[in-house]
Motif scaffolding. Structure first.
Motif, PDB file in Angstrom:
ATOM      1  N   SER A  41       3.176   7.865 -18.444  1.00 38.12           N
ATOM      2  CA  SER A  41       4.165   7.226 -17.559  1.00 38.12           C
ATOM      3  C   SER A  41       3.754   7.266 -16.082  1.00 38.12           C
ATOM      4  N   ILE A  42       2.880   8.217 -15.714  1.00 30.25           N
ATOM      5  CA  ILE A  42       2.415   8.241 -14.307  1.00 30.25           C
ATOM      6  C   ILE A  42       1.552   7.007 -14.022  1.00 30.25           C
ATOM      7  N   ALA A  62       0.852  -1.201   0.000  1.00 28.34           N
ATOM      8  CA  ALA A  62       0.000   0.000   0.000  1.00 28.34           C
ATOM      9  C   ALA A  62       0.886   1.249   0.000  1.00 28.34           C
ATOM     10  N   MET A  63       2.012   1.176   0.697  1.00 27.69           N
ATOM     11  CA  MET A  63       2.936   2.310   0.704  1.00 27.69           C
ATOM     12  C   MET A  63       3.551   2.486  -0.687  1.00 27.69           C
ATOM     13  N   HIS A  64       3.835   1.365  -1.353  1.00 26.86           N
ATOM     14  CA  HIS A  64       4.354   1.461  -2.725  1.00 26.86           C
ATOM     15  C   HIS A  64       3.328   2.132  -3.641  1.00 26.86           C
ATOM     16  N   ALA A  65       2.062   1.865  -3.393  1.00 28.42           N
ATOM     17  CA  ALA A  65       1.016   2.533  -4.192  1.00 28.42           C
ATOM     18  C   ALA A  65       1.107   4.039  -3.965  1.00 28.42           C
ATOM     19  N   GLY A  66       1.428   4.426  -2.748  1.00 32.28           N
ATOM     20  CA  GLY A  66       1.583   5.849  -2.426  1.00 32.28           C
ATOM     21  C   GLY A  66       2.792   6.452  -3.141  1.00 32.28           C
ATOM     22  N   ILE A  67       3.909   5.713  -3.139  1.00 30.01           N
ATOM     23  CA  ILE A  67       5.135   6.237  -3.777  1.00 30.01           C
ATOM     24  C   ILE A  67       4.884   6.482  -5.270  1.00 30.01           C
ATOM     25  N   VAL A  68       4.192   5.539  -5.888  1.00 31.47           N
ATOM     26  CA  VAL A  68       3.888   5.648  -7.310  1.00 31.47           C
ATOM     27  C   VAL A  68       2.995   6.862  -7.584  1.00 31.47           C
ATOM     28  N   SER A  69       2.098   7.161  -6.646  1.00 27.81           N
ATOM     29  CA  SER A  69       1.075   8.189  -6.905  1.00 27.81           C
ATOM     30  C   SER A  69       1.537   9.600  -6.547  1.00 27.81           C
ATOM     31  N   ILE A  87      15.706  -2.504 -11.486  1.00 23.16           N
ATOM     32  CA  ILE A  87      16.081  -1.093 -11.604  1.00 23.16           C
ATOM     33  C   ILE A  87      15.076  -0.322 -12.461  1.00 23.16           C
ATOM     34  N   GLY A  88      14.983   0.969 -12.216  1.00 25.82           N
ATOM     35  CA  GLY A  88      14.105   1.828 -13.004  1.00 25.82           C
ATOM     36  C   GLY A  88      14.314   3.262 -12.552  1.00 25.82           C
ATOM     37  N   ARG A  89      13.705   4.187 -13.269  1.00 25.97           N
ATOM     38  CA  ARG A  89      13.781   5.607 -12.871  1.00 25.97           C
ATOM     39  C   ARG A  89      12.371   6.158 -12.754  1.00 25.97           C
ATOM     40  N   GLY A  90      12.176   7.111 -11.855  1.00 32.34           N
ATOM     41  CA  GLY A  90      10.852   7.729 -11.678  1.00 32.34           C
ATOM     42  C   GLY A  90       9.826   6.684 -11.279  1.00 32.34           C
ATOM     43  N   THR A  91       8.666   6.692 -11.940  1.00 32.42           N
ATOM     44  CA  THR A  91       7.622   5.725 -11.560  1.00 32.42           C
ATOM     45  C   THR A  91       8.091   4.291 -11.831  1.00 32.42           C
ATOM     46  N   ASP A  92       9.055   4.130 -12.762  1.00 34.35           N
ATOM     47  CA  ASP A  92       9.578   2.774 -13.022  1.00 34.35           C
ATOM     48  C   ASP A  92      10.397   2.271 -11.830  1.00 34.35           C
ATOM     49  N   TYR A  93      11.021   3.204 -11.114  1.00 31.01           N
ATOM     50  CA  TYR A  93      11.740   2.812  -9.892  1.00 31.01           C
ATOM     51  C   TYR A  93      10.712   2.436  -8.818  1.00 31.01           C
ATOM     52  N   ALA A  94       9.658   3.264  -8.731  1.00 33.52           N
ATOM     53  CA  ALA A  94       8.622   2.992  -7.723  1.00 33.52           C
ATOM     54  C   ALA A  94       8.011   1.604  -7.940  1.00 33.52           C
ATOM     55  N   VAL A  95       7.759   1.237  -9.191  1.00 25.89           N
ATOM     56  CA  VAL A  95       7.153  -0.073  -9.441  1.00 25.89           C
ATOM     57  C   VAL A  95       8.181  -1.187  -9.237  1.00 25.89           C
ATOM     58  N   VAL A 140      19.252  -9.006 -13.652  1.00 21.08           N
ATOM     59  CA  VAL A 140      18.829  -7.626 -13.407  1.00 21.08           C
ATOM     60  C   VAL A 140      17.615  -7.362 -14.291  1.00 21.08           C
ATOM     61  N   ILE A 141      16.518  -6.947 -13.636  1.00 18.38           N
ATOM     62  CA  ILE A 141      15.296  -6.640 -14.387  1.00 18.38           C
ATOM     63  C   ILE A 141      15.130  -5.132 -14.424  1.00 18.38           C
ATOM     64  N   ALA A 142      15.084  -4.566 -15.616  1.00 24.33           N
ATOM     65  CA  ALA A 142      14.910  -3.112 -15.731  1.00 24.33           C
ATOM     66  C   ALA A 142      13.497  -2.824 -16.214  1.00 24.33           C
ATOM     67  N   VAL A 143      12.889  -1.787 -15.631  1.00 22.31           N
ATOM     68  CA  VAL A 143      11.581  -1.328 -16.112  1.00 22.31           C
ATOM     69  C   VAL A 143      11.816   0.032 -16.757  1.00 22.31           C
ATOM     70  N   ALA A 144      11.388   0.184 -17.999  1.00 20.10           N
ATOM     71  CA  ALA A 144      11.639   1.455 -18.710  1.00 20.10           C
ATOM     72  C   ALA A 144      10.402   1.805 -19.533  1.00 20.10           C
ATOM     73  N   THR A 145       9.576   2.690 -18.966  1.00 19.37           N
ATOM     74  CA  THR A 145       8.329   3.041 -19.673  1.00 19.37           C
ATOM     75  C   THR A 145       8.204   4.539 -19.914  1.00 19.37           C
ATOM     76  N   ASN A 146       9.130   5.310 -19.372  1.00 18.74           N
ATOM     77  CA  ASN A 146       9.011   6.762 -19.527  1.00 18.74           C
ATOM     78  C   ASN A 146       9.880   7.202 -20.703  1.00 18.74           C
ATOM     79  N   PRO A 147       9.246   7.732 -21.784  1.00 20.10           N
ATOM     80  CA  PRO A 147      10.023   8.057 -22.989  1.00 20.10           C
ATOM     81  C   PRO A 147      11.185   9.007 -22.707  1.00 20.10           C
ATOM     82  N   ASN A 148      11.065   9.869 -21.704  1.00 21.63           N
ATOM     83  CA  ASN A 148      12.130  10.845 -21.448  1.00 21.63           C
ATOM     84  C   ASN A 148      13.366  10.246 -20.793  1.00 21.63           C
ATOM     85  N   ILE A 149      13.184   9.149 -20.061  1.00 18.21           N
ATOM     86  CA  ILE A 149      14.345   8.639 -19.304  1.00 18.21           C
ATOM     87  C   ILE A 149      14.655   7.160 -19.575  1.00 18.21           C
TER      88      ILE A 149
END
Ligand code: F6R
Length: 606
Positions: A567-568, A304-311, A470-478, A516-525
């Motif tokens: 990306s949000i 639930a806290m992870h849901a908060g970090i993402v939001s 690994i990930g950046r921004g919301t990809d890190y949160a997920v 290593v699993i990378a999540v990359a969904t934000n076109p800017n990063i």
């Protein structure tokens, strides 16, 4: 964590109690027991059968066949005070064997109370905190059970949900609660008491919810409630729109897999009539003056806290209010700066998490406005909070949270849009963001088709000891949530890192063959995350990329393509392959995915 069931009616109590306990198995436990009042030559006798181990062990116990009565209480114990053993299992009796008690929660002053009982000639046979309760009731009993229970509860410090039966009042079950859930299901001339709604759902969807320090006198055709000073309290019956089917596996091998597949529909239910393209967001938050807030805290535990970090990204983008996310267990003790200009948002699937409840109380006492995002209707958090928004995800039975998470993130984003509209903030992206939210159910459904590709990866790496996300921004949160899912159900050590942090230390851990699993969904990063993944590949890592970008890269071992979305919102999509990955790793290791070791579905103790 411990589970409670109770039955009073015209049926034989034992089968109802056992079925109730079976439906609470998902909570995690180590022993189980029942107590039943049976007629015996114009009198009543009180029988207890209990043991260490699964409910199945109890069910197979021949002694159960002698328990014919229509009144009984039952319990699954998750050891806190004293090892899992027959002696420590509930129900517990007082020394005169007149009062049988089951208890969820922790009695914090039990050592002092044990001492008092011993000084008064009582013997305690178990190591539990619970055993003080039936003995105190006995000590306080002078013919009036309500007086005795009320007096006993006033002596207890800590949390409790209890049921008491006795041959002295054979047509009643006395119940009470403080900081631990208890509901009373109503069905004509039968009452089913439970710590969790699913245990009673096959009988009824009508419930009384006990409030803090309330006592109930439950008979087969009546239920009366009192505050701790024995003033009668009038309560409304609440109807729950969950059905028994939703708490069964329906052909799936495990609840977790079923709940992963339920996600598209669960999100549809969360959105409901709250969001449409041509109207303002519709939430029942009339009366909140959002203009007064200069700070938002989002507080919760675990997933639930992870849901908060993402939001957080959504609140800062659409509401332009600084937003901080805290673990409830830290927040409650760190003296946070809260006042009437603070909006505190609490997230909880169960609505019963002890740390989240304590943090919520602190926020209320500090004068802030509190809004809670909760799944379980009528749960404690909903009753303490100023406002509640329900996720409507349906019952979540698997200990590892999946559908609750995606619904929490969906609802938090809707809330961010609502606040933004209430504040009159102009944002050209609002309409396309609303469109994206409405597309979520279909896109999550499309993402479920990655299951075979994910299974193939899980089949290859399930023997590994460490895994990194690994990930950046919301990809890190997920990534944090993906890593938690893996730890919880597969017992593989795993960490999530912000991709840019990798070379500031953690890259030292990368060696030949580590995944290593990378999540990359934000076109800017995404390109930057990709470079970080390549740094790991150069050092021998086995690599997986979850992406919605058009990335072709021969160096990456596995690329999983998922649908494109803002990306949000992308964590609601990208978490799906990570959930499936954790699921198949655990299946390969032949683990019980629904009931991972040491964990409980609702953490009602600190
Ligand atoms: C993980 C998980 C836990 C819960 C946490 C909070 O899969 O389920 O981390 O998210 O214990 O529980 P609730 O949401 O009931 O407050």
């Amino acid at each position: 964590m411990c589970g409670i069931v109770g039955y009073i009616g015209h049926k034989k109590a034992v089968p109802v109690l056992i079925n109730g306990l079976l439906s609470l198995e998902y909570r995690g436990y180590d022993s189980a027991g029942v107590a039943v009042l049976s007629p015996d030559n114009n009198e009543y006798k009180l029988d207890i059968v209990k043991d260490k181990g699964r409910v199945k062990v109890l069910q197979d116990n021949k002694e159960l066949e002698n328990l014919h009565g229509n009144v009984g209480i039952a319990h699954t114990r998750w050891a806190t005070h004293g090892i899992p053993s027959k002696e420590n299992a509930h129900p517990h009796l007082d020394n005169s064997k007149s009062f049988a008690v089951v208890h969820n929660g922790i009695i914090e002053n039990y050592i002092e109370l044990r001492q008092k009982l011993i000084e008064n000639g009582y013997t305690l046979y178990s190591d539990t905190d619970t055993e003080v309760i039936p003995n105190l009731i006995h000590m306080n009993y002078n013919g009036d059970i309500l007086q005795a229970v009320s007096k006993t509860l006033k002596e207890l410090k800590g949390s409790y949900a209890i049921e008491v039966i006795s041959p002295l009042f054979p047509t009643k079950i006395i119940v009470a609660k403080k900081d631990s859930p208890l509901v009373v299901g109503i069905k004509d001339d039968e009452k089913i008491i439970a710590s969790d709604i699913p245990a009673a759902l096959s009988h009824t969807n009508k419930f009384y919810f006990l409030d803090e320090e309330e006592i109930g006198v439950i008979e087969k055709d009546s239920a009366k409630f009192f505050d701790i000073n024995l003033n009668e309290v009038k309560k409304d019956i609440k109807e729950i729109d969950w059905n028994a089917e939703s708490s069964e596996k329906n052909g799936f091998e495990d609840f977790m897999l079923k709940e992963i597949y339920e996600q598209p529909n669960a999100i549809r239910e969360t959105i409901g009539s709250r969001l449409s393209l041509d109207k303002k967001v519709n939430l029942e938050l009339d009366g909140v003056d959002f203009k007064k807030f200069n700070k938002i805290f989002i507080v919760a535990c675990g997933t639930a806290m992870h849901a908060g970090i993402v939001s957080k990204y959504s609140f800062e983008k659409f509401c332009r209010i600084p937003t901080e996310v805290d673990m409830a267990s830290e927040f409650r003790y760190r003296n946070p700066l809260i006042d009437e200009h603070t909006l505190c948002i609490f997230i909880s699937q169960s609505g019963e998490t002890a740390d989240t409840i304590a943090a919520l109380r602190l926020a209320k006492d500090s004068g802030s406005t509190t809004i809670s995002i909760v799944n379980v209707i009528g749960s404690s958090i909903t009753r303490i909070s100023d406002y509640t928004l329900y996720t409507h995800a349906g019952p979540e039975i698997a200990v590892a949270s999946t559908k609750a998470y995606v619904c929490q993130v969906t609802l938090l984003n809707i809330l961010a849009l609502y606040i933004s509209e209430q504040l009159g903030i102009e944002n050209k992206e609002i309409n396309s963001f609303k469109e994206s939210i409405l597309e979520l159910p279909e896109k999550v459904k499309d993402t479920l088709t990655t299951i075979d590709a994910i299974k193939e990866i899980a089949d290859k790496v399930y023997t590994q000891k460490d895994l990194y996300f690994i990930g950046r921004g919301t990809d890190y949160a997920v990534s944090m949530e993906g890593s938690l899912k893996l730890k919880e159900i597969s017992y593989i050590h795993s960490e999530a890192y912000a991709a840019g942090e990798l070379k500031h230390g953690p890259i030292a851990l990368i060696e030949n063959g580590i995944t290593v699993i990378a999540v990359a969904t934000n076109p800017n990063i995404s390109e930057k995350t990709l470079s970080n993944l390549e740094e790991a590949i150069t050092r021998g890592a086995n690599s997986v990329l979850i992406t919605n970008q058009d990335i072709k890269n021969d160096k990456i071992n596995y690329i999983i393509n998922i649908p494109k979305i803002d990306s949000i919102l992308s964590p609601i999509i990208s978490i799906v392959p990570l959930q499936i990955f954790a699921y198949f790793i655990a299946k390969n290791k032949k683990l019980d995915v629904d009931k991972p070791r040491n964990l409980a579905k609702s953490v009602t103790v600190e």
